[in-house]
Design a protein around this motif. Structure first.
Motif, mmCIF file in Angstrom:
data_model
loop_
_atom_site.group_PDB
_atom_site.id
_atom_site.type_symbol
_atom_site.label_atom_id
_atom_site.label_comp_id
_atom_site.label_asym_id
_atom_site.label_seq_id
_atom_site.Cartn_x
_atom_site.Cartn_y
_atom_site.Cartn_z
ATOM 1 N N PRO A 190 -37.636 3.792 19.703
ATOM 2 C CA PRO A 190 -36.807 3.512 18.524
ATOM 3 C C PRO A 190 -36.666 4.728 17.597
ATOM 4 N N GLU B 145 -36.571 4.793 14.491
ATOM 5 C CA GLU B 145 -37.434 4.711 13.308
ATOM 6 C C GLU B 145 -38.707 5.530 13.496
ATOM 7 N N LEU B 146 -39.163 5.595 14.737
ATOM 8 C CA LEU B 146 -40.394 6.329 14.995
ATOM 9 C C LEU B 146 -40.209 7.803 14.637
ATOM 10 N N GLU C 233 -37.910 8.974 12.579
ATOM 11 C CA GLU C 233 -37.674 9.090 11.145
ATOM 12 C C GLU C 233 -38.980 8.989 10.372
ATOM 13 N N SER C 234 -39.800 8.033 10.812
ATOM 14 C CA SER C 234 -41.084 7.842 10.157
ATOM 15 C C SER C 234 -41.953 9.089 10.311
ATOM 16 N N ALA C 235 -41.928 9.653 11.503
ATOM 17 C CA ALA C 235 -42.714 10.865 11.750
ATOM 18 C C ALA C 235 -42.197 12.023 10.896
ATOM 19 N N LYS C 236 -40.875 12.107 10.770
ATOM 20 C CA LYS C 236 -40.282 13.160 9.943
ATOM 21 C C LYS C 236 -40.780 13.050 8.510
ATOM 22 N N LEU C 237 -40.767 11.810 7.972
ATOM 23 C CA LEU C 237 -41.224 11.615 6.599
ATOM 24 C C LEU C 237 -42.708 11.932 6.480
ATOM 25 N N ASP C 238 -43.432 11.775 7.586
ATOM 26 C CA ASP C 238 -44.856 12.114 7.588
ATOM 27 C C ASP C 238 -45.073 13.608 7.811
ATOM 28 N N ALA D 129 -43.755 15.630 10.297
ATOM 29 C CA ALA D 129 -43.764 16.181 11.647
ATOM 30 C C ALA D 129 -42.517 17.029 11.861
ATOM 31 N N PHE E 226 -43.496 16.421 16.841
ATOM 32 C CA PHE E 226 -43.048 15.092 17.283
ATOM 33 C C PHE E 226 -43.167 14.990 18.800
ATOM 34 N N PHE F 81 -46.117 12.548 19.711
ATOM 35 C CA PHE F 81 -45.539 11.234 19.970
ATOM 36 C C PHE F 81 -45.030 11.079 21.394
ATOM 37 N N LEU G 75 -32.796 11.034 5.482
ATOM 38 C CA LEU G 75 -32.523 10.721 6.884
ATOM 39 C C LEU G 75 -31.024 10.695 7.169
ATOM 40 N N PHE H 285 -40.417 0.877 7.003
ATOM 41 C CA PHE H 285 -39.243 0.472 7.770
ATOM 42 C C PHE H 285 -39.276 -1.023 8.076
ATOM 43 N N ALA I 277 -42.244 0.671 12.263
ATOM 44 C CA ALA I 277 -42.308 1.992 12.913
ATOM 45 C C ALA I 277 -43.727 2.560 12.888
ATOM 46 N N TYR J 63 -47.065 3.988 14.656
ATOM 47 C CA TYR J 63 -47.184 4.816 15.843
ATOM 48 C C TYR J 63 -47.994 4.052 16.881
ATOM 49 N N HIS K 109 -49.298 4.514 19.751
ATOM 50 C CA HIS K 109 -50.384 5.079 20.540
ATOM 51 C C HIS K 109 -51.552 5.525 19.681
ATOM 52 N N GLY L 14 -49.851 11.690 8.431
ATOM 53 C CA GLY L 14 -49.080 12.434 7.434
ATOM 54 C C GLY L 14 -49.951 13.420 6.655
ATOM 55 N N ASN M 227 -50.727 16.492 8.827
ATOM 56 C CA ASN M 227 -49.597 17.421 8.873
ATOM 57 C C ASN M 227 -49.491 18.273 7.618
ATOM 58 N N ARG M 228 -50.092 17.793 6.540
ATOM 59 C CA ARG M 228 -50.034 18.566 5.306
ATOM 60 C C ARG M 228 -51.253 19.477 5.162
ATOM 61 N N ARG N 221 -50.378 8.834 1.169
ATOM 62 C CA ARG N 221 -49.884 10.183 0.902
ATOM 63 C C ARG N 221 -49.622 10.423 -0.573
#
Lengths: 283, 350
Positions: A169, A171-172, A174-179, A181, A186, A190, B53, B82, B86, B88, B90, B100, B103-104, B151
């Motif tokens: 999906p 969203e995964l 997009e969500s990663a981007k906001l986090d 990545a 990614f 992912f 986005l 979302f 959404a 993760y 895994h 998050g 990543n920072r 975050r």
């Protein structure tokens, strides 16, 4: 519990299927444990003989080839390196190109994908002369790089990875981007873990493909130290026509059995992963 | 200057569809803003533009005094929940929350502390080692929120986060989101098509239709004083009754009755709106309702019926009144609470 007739028939069919697969391998194995004279006079064997250790030792350590320089053990190692290189690079390149095709929506993504797909129609055997020309101009004949490099592009694997990434999906991402990545993380954090099963399956297929290559190594290698298992099999067969020696049937069987081991090991080793992935990555 | 500032923000998709028309909006620090509207009205697009986005076709978005138009979503310091969470799939819950932060480039001890704090706040401490597939809908929802909270972003964005939950859980989570937002005090934008959610959560509400903010205000302002036919019909449950009428000389003549001394100079075809809860039973009332169906909700009865001209009409009365199917009711408008809209433009005229 009552057993239904249909179940019995189903099981009979399954057992026959298993026998069909296992019996030839068993006969090869059993035959490889007798000496050649016994097999030549009495035919193939069902039971284990007493020459097992001798035959296998002979196959692995006796120097063969025209200049008597290469052993079967060396050929196994060569084939293993070649198959490993091909499988690893094929999986890595296909996964990355599929990632580019699915997630970076540049204008030519679709035509490029079809172009890659069309290369399925041009297998190595068809383009063997131009491929050889290029590799030999680069001075890569008689090297592992030369054995591996021309075979590392795979349209099939790219296609499978592309289809898989398309089911993930949006969203995964997009969500990663906001986090926080980026494109690279990614992919690594992912897509790679999510496609573990795909990677394992592709690796198995590609390993077997690389391991069973015959024509390419045959053309590519003139030095015996780069010979591969499948080539060796041919050489072991032709050997019997030279001179007056008896055909070395038992050693041939031993060689065949040994040549099966590396792909079987890869399958057995990756199957753990395969099943683990199947259980865990349900969404 | 306000915390989040949208100036003439417009979104036109490559195929020419104008999803969001020139929209200007200011959101204050700590405010809970809700975008509400029917599906496809552009509310999610607007939210996604704030998140980064979606590209902004025209206009400016300023967050905390900085122009955000060209800033990558990962650099905006916004967090989003979302609709399908959404999560993760895994990673276990702990890593979902920690990703998050990793990543920072935050150090391990700080991450652990922050994740544990957020988990405690959301009561998910017991599930930190589980994979999302082993969690229930409500727990997943919490993890999704935890991922946003941990975050400590400048702004929370919620994109219909409750629509995947069952009715009971939805009400519970609605309350929790509101409490959490008050506790954490972070500026939030919540997108929903459910007007009850919108009314209960919002400090301020933006009712959006066809890419235009039809009305902006506190929930009660919008309920009491809808500025257009669309807003009047969208906010309030059951829906407001609409009747055709004609306004002339401050007198409204509708289907079979008249209302005098209307506070408007408008003349012409109008639509009269009356909320089902603004009616009372009297003798010789303006409206005669033939009852077809009664829905008993316990606290209230929803009475559905028809007027003389076969027009459907709804009346809401306290649950202790017994109303027979097939009976005739005579109703009056309580405290003259009615709304009159220009029939052609849908604008409020009284």
């Amino acid at each position: 519990m009552k057993i239904k007739p249909l179940q019995i028939i189903a099981h009979i069919i399954l057992i026959l299927g298993v026998l069909l697969m296992v019996v030839p391998i068993w006969i090869s194995f059993a035959s490889s444990s007798h000496d050649s004279v016994t097999i030549l006079t009495e035919g193939m064997k069902f039971h284990i003989g007493d020459q097992l250790a001798r035959n296998y030792n002979e196959v692995l350590n006796e120097k063969g080839g025209w200049s008597e320089e290469v052993t079967a053990a060396k050929m196994f190692i060569n084939s293993f390196i070649m198959a490993l290189g091909i499988a690893t690079l094929k999986v890595a390149i296909s996964a990355m190109s599929a990632y580019a095709l699915v997630y970076y929506r540049f204008k030519l993504a679709v035509p490029i994908f079809w172009l890659i797909f069309i290369t399925l129609l041009v297998p190595l055997e068809v383009r063997i002369f131009p491929s050889y020309k290029i590799v030999s101009d680069l001075g890569l004949t008689n090297s592992y790089t030369g054995l591996i490099l021309p075979l590392v592009a795979s349209a099939t694997a790219t296609f499978f990875f592309r289809q898989f990434y398309k089911t993930i999906p949006d969203e995964l991402l997009e969500s990663a981007k906001l986090d926080g990545a980026n494109g690279w993380s990614f992919f690594i954090d992912f897509l790679v873990p999510l496609s573990k099963t795909m990677i394992a399956a592709m690796f198995i297929f590609m390993f077997v493909y690389g391991y069973s290559q015959y024509l390419w190594p045959l053309i590519m290698t003139t030095a015996e130290e780069y010979w591969t298992v499948v080539m060796g099999m041919k050489i072991i067969y032709t050997e019997s026509y030279e001179g007056v020696a008896l055909p070395r049937t038992a050693e041939r069987f031993a060689y065949i059995i040994l040549s099966m081991i590396p792909p079987v090991l890869v399958v057995v080793f990756l199957q753990k992963w395969f099943i683990k992935g199947l259980i865990q990555t349900e969404k | 200057m306000s915390f989040l500032d949208l100036k003439n923000v417009t979104k036109i998709y490559p195929n020419g569809t104008k999803a969001v028309h020139e929209t200007s909006l200011s959101i204050n620090e700590g405010e809970f803003m809700v975008f509400v509207g029917p599906s496809g009205c552009g509310k999610s697009t607007l939210l996604r533009m704030v998140a980064g986005l979606e590209d902004i076709t025209e206009g400016d978005i300023n967050l905390d005094g900085k122009l955000m138009n060209e800033v990558d979503p990962s650099e905006r310091d916004v967090a989003m929940v979302f609709q399908n969470y959404a999560l993760y799939p895994h990673m276990n819950v702990y890593n979902n929350l920690a990703y998050g932060l990793k990543n920072r480039g935050i150090d391990k001890e700080t991450i652990e502390q922050k994740v544990n704090d957020a988990a405690k706040l959301l009561q998910i401490s017991d599930y930190l080692q589980r994979k999302p597939s082993m969690l229930s809908g409500g727990q997943r929802q919490r993890v999704a929120m935890g991922r946003a909270i941990v975050r400590n972003p400048k702004i929370f964005l919620f994109d219909e986060p409750l629509s995947n939950l069952d009715a009971k859980l939805r009400i519970q989570m609605r309350l929790e989101i509101k409490k959490l937002q008050q506790k954490v005090g972070v500026t939030s934008i919540f997108v929903t098509h459910d007007q009850v959610e919108a009314m209960t959560l919002a400090d301020r509400l933006a009712v959006i239709n066809n890419g235009i903010i039809e009305q902006l205000g506190t929930p009660i302002e919008i309920y009491d004083n809808p500025k257009s036919l669309f807003v009047a019909g969208f906010i309030g449950s059951p829906q407001m009754n609409f009747l055709d009428g004609n306004l002339k000389n401050k007198t409204l003549s509708a289907e079979g009755f008249e209302i005098k001394d209307i506070n408007s100079d408008y003349e012409g075809e109008v639509t009269l709106g009356i909320r089902p809860e603004h009616l009372i039973q009297t003798e010789n009332g303006l409206i005669n309702l033939k009852v077809d169906l009664v829905e008993q909700l316990g606290s209230d009865n929803l009475v559905y019926g028809q007027l003389k001209n076969k027009k459907d009409f709804c009346y809401r009365c306290p649950g202790n009144q017994t109303i027979e199917k097939g009976s005739n009711l005579s109703l009056n408008i309580e405290n003259n609470k009615h709304y009159i809209f220009d029939k052609s433009t849908g604008k409020r005229v009284n």
